[in-house]
Write a protein that holds these residues in place. Structure first.
Motif, PDB file in Angstrom:
ATOM      1  N   ASN A  45      -0.051  38.202 -10.949  1.00  0.00           N
ATOM      2  CA  ASN A  45       1.474  37.961 -10.774  1.00  0.00           C
ATOM      3  C   ASN A  45       1.841  38.438  -9.332  1.00  0.00           C
ATOM      4  O   ASN A  45       2.478  38.102  -8.744  1.00  0.00           O
ATOM      5  CB  ASN A  45       2.041  39.167 -11.672  1.00  0.00           C
ATOM      6  CG  ASN A  45       3.579  39.405 -11.488  1.00  0.00           C
ATOM      7  OD1 ASN A  45       4.393  38.376 -11.729  1.00  0.00           O
ATOM      8  ND2 ASN A  45       4.157  40.256 -11.398  1.00  0.00           N
ATOM      9  N   GLU A  46       1.156  39.598  -8.713  1.00  0.00           N
ATOM     10  CA  GLU A  46       1.462  40.153  -7.581  1.00  0.00           C
ATOM     11  C   GLU A  46       0.960  39.235  -6.516  1.00  0.00           C
ATOM     12  O   GLU A  46       1.270  38.906  -5.572  1.00  0.00           O
ATOM     13  CB  GLU A  46       0.515  41.473  -7.358  1.00  0.00           C
ATOM     14  CG  GLU A  46       1.178  42.658  -7.970  1.00  0.00           C
ATOM     15  CD  GLU A  46       2.734  42.644  -7.931  1.00  0.00           C
ATOM     16  OE1 GLU A  46       3.140  42.469  -6.822  1.00  0.00           O
ATOM     17  OE2 GLU A  46       3.435  42.807  -8.929  1.00  0.00           O
ATOM     18  N   SER A  47      -0.257  38.370  -6.902  1.00  0.00           N
ATOM     19  CA  SER A  47      -0.861  37.273  -5.958  1.00  0.00           C
ATOM     20  C   SER A  47       0.092  36.363  -5.610  1.00  0.00           C
ATOM     21  O   SER A  47       0.423  35.772  -4.737  1.00  0.00           O
ATOM     22  CB  SER A  47      -2.209  37.040  -6.229  1.00  0.00           C
ATOM     23  OG  SER A  47      -3.068  37.935  -6.483  1.00  0.00           O
ATOM     24  N   ARG A  89      -5.707  32.909   4.932  1.00  0.00           N
ATOM     25  CA  ARG A  89      -5.020  33.888   4.195  1.00  0.00           C
ATOM     26  C   ARG A  89      -4.534  33.445   2.553  1.00  0.00           C
ATOM     27  O   ARG A  89      -5.013  34.082   1.589  1.00  0.00           O
ATOM     28  CB  ARG A  89      -3.497  34.324   4.874  1.00  0.00           C
ATOM     29  CG  ARG A  89      -2.908  35.583   4.070  1.00  0.00           C
ATOM     30  CD  ARG A  89      -3.590  36.638   4.862  1.00  0.00           C
ATOM     31  NE  ARG A  89      -2.643  37.868   4.222  1.00  0.00           N
ATOM     32  CZ  ARG A  89      -3.077  38.431   3.014  1.00  0.00           C
ATOM     33  NH1 ARG A  89      -3.967  37.849   2.554  1.00  0.00           N
ATOM     34  NH2 ARG A  89      -2.406  39.542   2.621  1.00  0.00           N
ATOM     35  N   ARG A 102     -10.949  35.081  -9.253  1.00  0.00           N
ATOM     36  CA  ARG A 102     -11.858  36.028  -9.865  1.00  0.00           C
ATOM     37  C   ARG A 102     -11.037  36.788 -11.190  1.00  0.00           C
ATOM     38  O   ARG A 102     -11.639  36.997 -11.809  1.00  0.00           O
ATOM     39  CB  ARG A 102     -11.842  37.275  -8.845  1.00  0.00           C
ATOM     40  CG  ARG A 102     -12.987  36.861  -7.869  1.00  0.00           C
ATOM     41  CD  ARG A 102     -13.146  38.297  -6.941  1.00  0.00           C
ATOM     42  NE  ARG A 102     -12.186  38.736  -5.953  1.00  0.00           N
ATOM     43  CZ  ARG A 102     -11.880  38.408  -4.883  1.00  0.00           C
ATOM     44  NH1 ARG A 102     -12.705  37.247  -4.277  1.00  0.00           N
ATOM     45  NH2 ARG A 102     -10.656  38.806  -4.404  1.00  0.00           N
ATOM     46  N   GLN A 103      -9.685  36.698 -11.171  1.00  0.00           N
ATOM     47  CA  GLN A 103      -9.299  37.480 -12.187  1.00  0.00           C
ATOM     48  C   GLN A 103      -9.207  36.606 -13.640  1.00  0.00           C
ATOM     49  O   GLN A 103      -9.167  36.937 -14.706  1.00  0.00           O
ATOM     50  CB  GLN A 103      -7.824  37.833 -11.793  1.00  0.00           C
ATOM     51  CG  GLN A 103      -7.547  38.855 -10.807  1.00  0.00           C
ATOM     52  CD  GLN A 103      -8.374  40.097 -11.217  1.00  0.00           C
ATOM     53  OE1 GLN A 103      -8.502  40.667 -12.103  1.00  0.00           O
ATOM     54  NE2 GLN A 103      -9.225  40.620 -10.168  1.00  0.00           N
ATOM     55  N   GLY A 145       3.292  36.395  -6.338  1.00  0.00           N
ATOM     56  CA  GLY A 145       4.419  36.942  -5.453  1.00  0.00           C
ATOM     57  C   GLY A 145       4.121  37.370  -4.123  1.00  0.00           C
ATOM     58  O   GLY A 145       4.942  36.774  -3.281  1.00  0.00           O
ATOM     59  N   LEU A 146       3.019  37.417  -3.571  1.00  0.00           N
ATOM     60  CA  LEU A 146       2.475  37.580  -2.405  1.00  0.00           C
ATOM     61  C   LEU A 146       2.465  36.294  -1.810  1.00  0.00           C
ATOM     62  O   LEU A 146       3.062  36.027  -0.603  1.00  0.00           O
ATOM     63  CB  LEU A 146       1.193  38.129  -2.194  1.00  0.00           C
ATOM     64  CG  LEU A 146       0.787  38.510  -0.807  1.00  0.00           C
ATOM     65  CD1 LEU A 146       1.580  39.316   0.077  1.00  0.00           C
ATOM     66  CD2 LEU A 146      -0.756  38.985  -0.637  1.00  0.00           C
ATOM     67  N   ARG A 195      -8.850  35.381  -5.020  1.00  0.00           N
ATOM     68  CA  ARG A 195      -8.352  36.786  -6.107  1.00  0.00           C
ATOM     69  C   ARG A 195      -7.866  36.187  -7.292  1.00  0.00           C
ATOM     70  O   ARG A 195      -8.394  36.759  -8.188  1.00  0.00           O
ATOM     71  CB  ARG A 195      -7.405  37.167  -5.206  1.00  0.00           C
ATOM     72  CG  ARG A 195      -6.975  38.697  -5.623  1.00  0.00           C
ATOM     73  CD  ARG A 195      -5.793  39.263  -4.921  1.00  0.00           C
ATOM     74  NE  ARG A 195      -6.125  39.307  -3.413  1.00  0.00           N
ATOM     75  CZ  ARG A 195      -5.302  39.838  -2.678  1.00  0.00           C
ATOM     76  NH1 ARG A 195      -3.868  40.062  -2.816  1.00  0.00           N
ATOM     77  NH2 ARG A 195      -5.538  39.880  -1.120  1.00  0.00           N
ATOM     78  N   ASP A 240       6.082  35.640  -0.820  1.00  0.00           N
ATOM     79  CA  ASP A 240       6.539  36.407   0.270  1.00  0.00           C
ATOM     80  C   ASP A 240       5.971  35.565   1.693  1.00  0.00           C
ATOM     81  O   ASP A 240       6.955  35.710   2.673  1.00  0.00           O
ATOM     82  CB  ASP A 240       6.282  37.655   0.186  1.00  0.00           C
ATOM     83  CG  ASP A 240       6.710  38.772  -0.870  1.00  0.00           C
ATOM     84  OD1 ASP A 240       7.660  38.032  -1.391  1.00  0.00           O
ATOM     85  OD2 ASP A 240       6.044  39.434  -1.368  1.00  0.00           O
ATOM     86  N   LEU A 241       5.039  35.229   1.695  1.00  0.00           N
ATOM     87  CA  LEU A 241       4.424  34.900   2.774  1.00  0.00           C
ATOM     88  C   LEU A 241       5.109  33.519   3.200  1.00  0.00           C
ATOM     89  O   LEU A 241       5.301  33.224   4.179  1.00  0.00           O
ATOM     90  CB  LEU A 241       2.877  34.583   2.673  1.00  0.00           C
ATOM     91  CG  LEU A 241       1.962  36.098   2.609  1.00  0.00           C
ATOM     92  CD1 LEU A 241       0.564  35.704   2.252  1.00  0.00           C
ATOM     93  CD2 LEU A 241       2.240  37.032   3.747  1.00  0.00           C
ATOM     94  N   GLU A 264       8.847  30.713   7.281  1.00  0.00           N
ATOM     95  CA  GLU A 264       9.972  29.777   7.758  1.00  0.00           C
ATOM     96  C   GLU A 264      10.416  30.345   9.108  1.00  0.00           C
ATOM     97  O   GLU A 264      10.831  29.544   9.877  1.00  0.00           O
ATOM     98  CB  GLU A 264      11.106  29.992   6.521  1.00  0.00           C
ATOM     99  CG  GLU A 264      10.861  29.355   5.337  1.00  0.00           C
ATOM    100  CD  GLU A 264      11.844  29.180   4.284  1.00  0.00           C
ATOM    101  OE1 GLU A 264      12.935  30.125   4.630  1.00  0.00           O
ATOM    102  OE2 GLU A 264      11.900  29.131   3.211  1.00  0.00           O
ATOM    103  N   MET A 286       8.074  32.380   2.547  1.00  0.00           N
ATOM    104  CA  MET A 286       9.332  32.714   2.867  1.00  0.00           C
ATOM    105  C   MET A 286       9.294  33.187   4.459  1.00  0.00           C
ATOM    106  O   MET A 286       9.997  32.825   5.211  1.00  0.00           O
ATOM    107  CB  MET A 286      10.001  33.886   2.157  1.00  0.00           C
ATOM    108  CG  MET A 286      10.691  33.350   0.822  1.00  0.00           C
ATOM    109  SD  MET A 286      11.216  34.444  -0.166  1.00  0.00           S
ATOM    110  CE  MET A 286      12.610  35.313   0.771  1.00  0.00           C
ATOM    111  N   MET A 287       8.321  34.174   4.640  1.00  0.00           N
ATOM    112  CA  MET A 287       8.258  34.591   6.059  1.00  0.00           C
ATOM    113  C   MET A 287       7.654  33.522   6.946  1.00  0.00           C
ATOM    114  O   MET A 287       8.010  33.554   8.258  1.00  0.00           O
ATOM    115  CB  MET A 287       7.198  35.789   5.964  1.00  0.00           C
ATOM    116  CG  MET A 287       7.414  36.994   5.656  1.00  0.00           C
ATOM    117  SD  MET A 287       5.973  38.066   5.026  1.00  0.00           S
ATOM    118  CE  MET A 287       5.430  38.319   6.583  1.00  0.00           C
ATOM    119  N   ILE A 336      -2.539  41.366 -11.537  1.00  0.00           N
ATOM    120  CA  ILE A 336      -3.054  41.228 -10.063  1.00  0.00           C
ATOM    121  C   ILE A 336      -2.786  39.589  -9.970  1.00  0.00           C
ATOM    122  O   ILE A 336      -2.338  39.231  -8.824  1.00  0.00           O
ATOM    123  CB  ILE A 336      -4.546  41.191  -9.964  1.00  0.00           C
ATOM    124  CG1 ILE A 336      -4.821  42.492 -10.259  1.00  0.00           C
ATOM    125  CG2 ILE A 336      -5.136  40.647  -8.841  1.00  0.00           C
ATOM    126  CD1 ILE A 336      -6.139  43.063 -10.388  1.00  0.00           C
TER     127      ILE A 336
END
Lengths: 146, 219
Positions: B35-37, B58, B68-69, B39-40, B65, B43-44, B49, B46-47, B33
């Motif tokens: 790792n994905e957070s 956000r 919590r983990q 990564g997100l 998140r 991604d965000l 830009e 980069m977007m 989780i």
């Protein structure tokens, strides 16, 4: 009826140009929702369910091309889902994505017809590549033999 | 090494392995989780830009998140650390209810996988025994696992404690049990060796769909 599969389709930068419906099945809600969002950013259509039963219900009403499933889930585990999918809808490609990665599990899943077996935490680029290969296989299977 | 001792140690190692595998699996899930957070966020950013700026709410949501983990993984590591210290002493005065609750906590993921709900009815006063903590945890887990396997339909297991302070006991009862299963509960060589080492006997109660771990009467 509410559309099960969604995409963000906002960035072409990461896109691997897939018109692919992917069903993600994992009881780790925060994990699967975040992964789903990341795949949507990459222009993929995803739906998420949190247990094996919901996954088996959905494949009969709105079947995906590819499923990404966890192995260890309450009540119906990933192995059972994989078995049932391959028995009833063999055209669906299944990628197993698990945190519990023994060689024995891998052998069993591949023997049952899984397309790929990957470990958590996963590299999104490797997962995307695997999804692309799954799409190529699906396309090849669909194209008429001359 | 005698055959019985070998059996006892092998069973103990299997128990330790089962609990460690469950805990490390849970830690892997939290890392996935995180790792994905991360990564997100990548991604965000980069977007952002080319698209409208990234909303602070956000970013805060993703940061919460991750936090919590971290708390979740920390709890698992604490449990695993406490469990590892169970082998520190040959014997110690041990509170039965606390030990039952700890084993349930340690194995919560495994119990959840079976879809069983376990309820503990606390004793009126503390019940303590002088025993080997690690092997007691092993025996309690075997009893919980057996009760979960035997429970059918409602899939509920109730754990309570005997009221006779001179004869400590832990009761496991199920609403309904699978046919004939009560006859087959326990009885393996490994079970016998563990029970003998802890000086515990098993008493079955078919009428009440249950069984208990029973210590000898204290004088």
């Amino acid at each position: 009826m509410k559309q099960a599969y969604q995409t963000l389709n906002v960035s072409k930068k990461n896109s691997i140009e897939l018109s692919l419906k992917i069903l993600l099945v994992d009881d780790e809600k925060e994990f699967v929702l975040t992964l789903s969002e990341r795949l949507q950013i990459r222009d993929m259509w995803t739906a998420v369910v949190f247990d094996g039963k919901s996954a088996l219900d959905l494949i009969h009403t709105d079947a995906p091309e590819v499923m990404i499933i966890d192995l260890k889930m309450p009540v119906i585990d990933g192995i059972d889902v994989l078995k049932q999918v391959k028995q009833t809808k063999p055209e669906i490609e299944v990628i197993v994505l698990t945190g519990h990665g023994s060689e024995q599990d891998k052998k069993k899943c591949m023997g049952l017809g899984a397309f790929a077996y990957m470990q958590k935490p996963v590299d999104i680029d490797l997962l995307s590549k695997s999804l692309k290969k799954a799409l190529e296989k699906i396309k090849a299977n669909k194209s008429p033999v001359i | 090494m005698t055959k019985d001792k070998h059996e006892l140690i092998t069973g103990g190692m299997q128990f330790f392995g089962q609990m460690s595998a469950s805990a490390t699996h849970e830690i892997k899930n939290t890392l996935a989780i995180i790792n994905e957070s991360a990564g997100l966020l990548e991604d965000l950013s980069m977007m952002a830009e080319t698209n409208p700026p990234l909303s602070p709410a956000r970013v805060n949501d993703i940061s919460q998140r991750v936090k919590r983990q971290v708390v979740r993984a920390d709890l698992v590591v604490r449990k695993l650390n406490r469990f590892s210290h169970s082998v520190d002493r040959q014997t110690q005065i041990t509170d039965l209810e606390k030990t039952v609750c700890f084993v349930l906590d340690l194995a919560s993921r495994l119990i959840e996988m079976q879809g069983v709900v376990v309820k503990v009815i606390p004793p009126l006063s503390h019940i303590r025994v002088d025993t080997n903590l690690f092997y007691l945890e092993n025996m309690i887990w075997k009893a919980i696992e057996t009760a979960c396997l035997a429970a059918k339909e409602k899939k509920q297991v109730k754990i309570s404690f005997g009221t006779d302070a001179d004869t400590p006991s832990i009761w496991f009862s199920m609403e309904t049990v699978k046919d004939n299963l009560m006859d087959d509960l326990f009885g393996s060589k490994e079970d016998d060796v563990l029970l003998a080492y802890l000086n515990i006997s098993i008493k079955k109660n078919k009428e009440n769909n249950g069984f208990c771990l029973l210590w000898p009467k204290r004088f």
